[in-house]
Design an enzyme around this catalytic site. Structure first.
Site, PDB file in Angstrom:
ATOM      1  N   GLY A  24       0.841  -1.207   0.000  1.00 49.52           N
ATOM      2  CA  GLY A  24       0.000   0.000   0.000  1.00 49.52           C
ATOM      3  C   GLY A  24       0.865   1.242   0.000  1.00 49.52           C
ATOM      4  NE  ARG A  85      -2.296  -4.148  -0.717  1.00 49.72           N
ATOM      5  CZ  ARG A  85      -1.798  -3.610   0.399  1.00 49.72           C
ATOM      6  NH1 ARG A  85      -0.732  -4.143   0.952  1.00 49.72           N
ATOM      7  NH2 ARG A  85      -2.363  -2.554   0.948  1.00 49.72           N
ATOM      8  CG  ASP A 116       3.244  -6.413   7.744  1.00 49.96           C
ATOM      9  OD1 ASP A 116       2.764  -5.993   6.661  1.00 49.96           O
ATOM     10  OD2 ASP A 116       2.546  -6.857   8.664  1.00 49.96           O
ATOM     11  CB  THR A 139       2.981   0.765   6.337  1.00 51.48           C
ATOM     12  OG1 THR A 139       1.596   0.568   6.706  1.00 51.48           O
ATOM     13  CG2 THR A 139       3.811   0.520   7.576  1.00 51.48           C
ATOM     14  CG  ASP A 141      -1.485  -0.112   8.378  1.00 54.93           C
ATOM     15  OD1 ASP A 141      -2.233   0.829   8.055  1.00 54.93           O
ATOM     16  OD2 ASP A 141      -1.521  -1.235   7.834  1.00 54.93           O
ATOM     17  CG  ASP A 143       1.415  -2.641  10.858  1.00 58.03           C
ATOM     18  OD1 ASP A 143       2.226  -2.016  10.133  1.00 58.03           O
ATOM     19  OD2 ASP A 143       0.622  -3.478  10.393  1.00 58.03           O
ATOM     20  NE  ARG A 185      -4.479  -5.496   5.596  1.00 51.61           N
ATOM     21  CZ  ARG A 185      -3.592  -5.263   4.664  1.00 51.61           C
ATOM     22  NH1 ARG A 185      -2.325  -5.292   4.948  1.00 51.61           N
ATOM     23  NH2 ARG A 185      -3.967  -5.006   3.428  1.00 51.61           N
TER      24      ARG A 185
HETATM   25  O1  F6P Z   1      -1.401  -1.466   5.032  1.00 54.83           O
HETATM   26  C1  F6P Z   1      -1.882  -0.248   4.631  1.00 54.83           C
HETATM   27  C2  F6P Z   1      -3.375  -0.290   4.430  1.00 54.83           C
HETATM   28  O2  F6P Z   1      -3.820   0.982   4.024  1.00 54.83           O
HETATM   29  C3  F6P Z   1      -4.193  -0.784   5.620  1.00 54.83           C
HETATM   30  O3  F6P Z   1      -4.407   0.195   6.593  1.00 54.83           O
HETATM   31  C4  F6P Z   1      -5.457  -1.208   4.923  1.00 54.83           C
HETATM   32  O4  F6P Z   1      -6.121  -2.198   5.666  1.00 54.83           O
HETATM   33  C5  F6P Z   1      -4.943  -1.791   3.643  1.00 54.83           C
HETATM   34  O5  F6P Z   1      -3.701  -1.179   3.383  1.00 54.83           O
HETATM   35  C6  F6P Z   1      -5.855  -1.566   2.452  1.00 54.83           C
HETATM   36  O6  F6P Z   1      -5.289  -2.181   1.369  1.00 54.83           O
HETATM   37  P1  F6P Z   1      -5.817  -2.013  -0.134  1.00 54.83           P
HETATM   38  O7  F6P Z   1      -5.350  -0.696  -0.639  1.00 54.83           O
HETATM   39  O8  F6P Z   1      -5.180  -3.129  -0.850  1.00 54.83           O
HETATM   40  O9  F6P Z   1      -7.295  -2.082  -0.080  1.00 54.83           O
END
Ligand code: F6P
Length: 335
Positions: A24, A85, A116, A139, A141, A143, A185
């Site tokens: 992301g 991804r 991660d 990120t 997050d 995390d 997440r």
């Molecule tokens: O890991 C970053 C993040 O934005 C999370 O907070 C969220 O759950 C996820 O990516 C969303 O991913 P996507 O853009 O693939 O929907």
């Protein structure tokens, strides 16, 4: 702030460095790329930008960058290099192919900016090939084990706050309760920081289970104590965005009438804050210093205000813990 202990940067200079962003996107990836590119050029090292993360790496989709390649990006959200991804990178044969692609182009080092999952891929590539890999925590997050702060977290928190301050106006005008879902997440870092900074009544996060009965009781109690008839509860999205609607339905059965607002991807975009620009720029430049100092298979992050490395293996094995005091502060400060 954001200095590192002296590294001998003539120890083992890379021949050429590739840089990619993966997973992301997060606001601050651009200043991080700029940091890597400008620091590498300063050391006289060639630097290549990889298009679309590991997906581009596998097929050799990369180009040589110069100083002008990163002009006018320090203030921009998203990532100049694009991101992806890449499930294919879970396959060892595909990782082998990626290493071969780099070596054929005369590139012996790679900087991976991502979360991660992306750093797990970085560790696998480092341990299975002769490519030297440095990870940077990119990120929203926050995390990632081994760093107090991640690139994009501060911007995401501020973006959510901008939105919630507006939602608060409506909550006050209509004397109603809002459940505001933020990203993160399986971790509650964004929700907890946002909860403290917006004066939320409660935060609901994956780290601490909370019964709907208890939420309802607390809301009723707050009203009895004359804390107003409006309110904001910040909810971390958890495994799937939109689960907050289920919580709203459950609260309705307890006589509450909450409105739901899902902030979603607006938290991932936008101009990085000054904090994220400085963090990302310093980490980008530090990644090159660490490569020149002979480091491999580590992530460069922030520990106690200074730049420090953590083995990528630890990032996979260990979970960053949310400070319980922060969580408790949300309720304490609402009293
Ligand atoms: O890991 C970053 C993040 O934005 C999370 O907070 C969220 O759950 C996820 O990516 C969303 O991913 P996507 O853009 O693939 O929907």
């Amino acid at each position: 702030m954001y200095t590192h202990t002296s590294i001998n940067t003539t120890e083992d200079k890379p021949t050429a460095i590739a840089v990619l962003t993966s997973g992301g996107d997060s606001p601050g990836m651009n200043p991080a790329i700029r940091g890597v590119v400008r620091a590498a050029l300063h050391q006289g090292i060639k630097v290549f930008g990889v298009h679309k993360g590991y997906s581009g790496l596998i097929i050799g989709d990369m180009w040589e960058m110069d100083s002008a390649s990163v002009t006018n990006i320090v203030q921009r959200g998203g990532t100049l290099l694009k991101s992806d991804r890449c499930q294919a990178f879970l396959d060892p044969a595909v990782r082998h192919q990626a290493a071969e692609v780099l070596l054929k182009k005369g590139i012996d080092s790679l900087v991976v900016i991502g979360g991660d999952g992306s750093l797990t891929g970085a560790h696998m590539l480092a341990s299975e090939s002769s490519i030297r890999v440095i990870g940077l925590p990119g990120t929203i997050d926050n995390d990632i084990y081994g760093t107090d702060d991640t690139i994009g977290f501060d911007t995401a928190v501020n973006t959510a706050l901008d939105a919630i301050d507006k939602i608060r106006d409506t909550a006050l005008s209509h004397e109603c309760l809002f459940l505001v879902e933020v990203m993160g997440r399986n971790s509650g870092f964004i929700a907890t920081h946002v909860g403290i900074a917006c004066g939320a009544e409660l935060v609901v996060i994956p780290e601490y289970e909370v019964e709907v009965d208890a939420i309802s009781f607390q809301l009723a109690n707050n009203r009895v104590q004359g804390k107003g008839s409006s309110g904001i509860i910040v909810v971390a999205e958890g495994p799937t965005p939109g689960l907050t609607y289920n919580l709203a339905k459950q609260l309705e059965q307890h006589g509450q009438r909450p409105k739901v607002c899902i902030l979603g991807h607006i938290q991932r975009g936008g101009r990085p804050t000054g904090h994220d620009r400085v963090l990302a720029s310093c980490l980008g430049a530090a990644a090159v210093d660490y490569l020149c100092g002979g480091y491999n298979d580590v992530m460069i992050g922030i520990k106690n205000g200074a730049i420090a490395e953590t083995p990528l293996q630890h990032i996979i094995d260990k979970k960053k813990q949310l400070d319980a005091q922060l969580f408790e502060h949300v309720q304490l400060l609402h009293k």
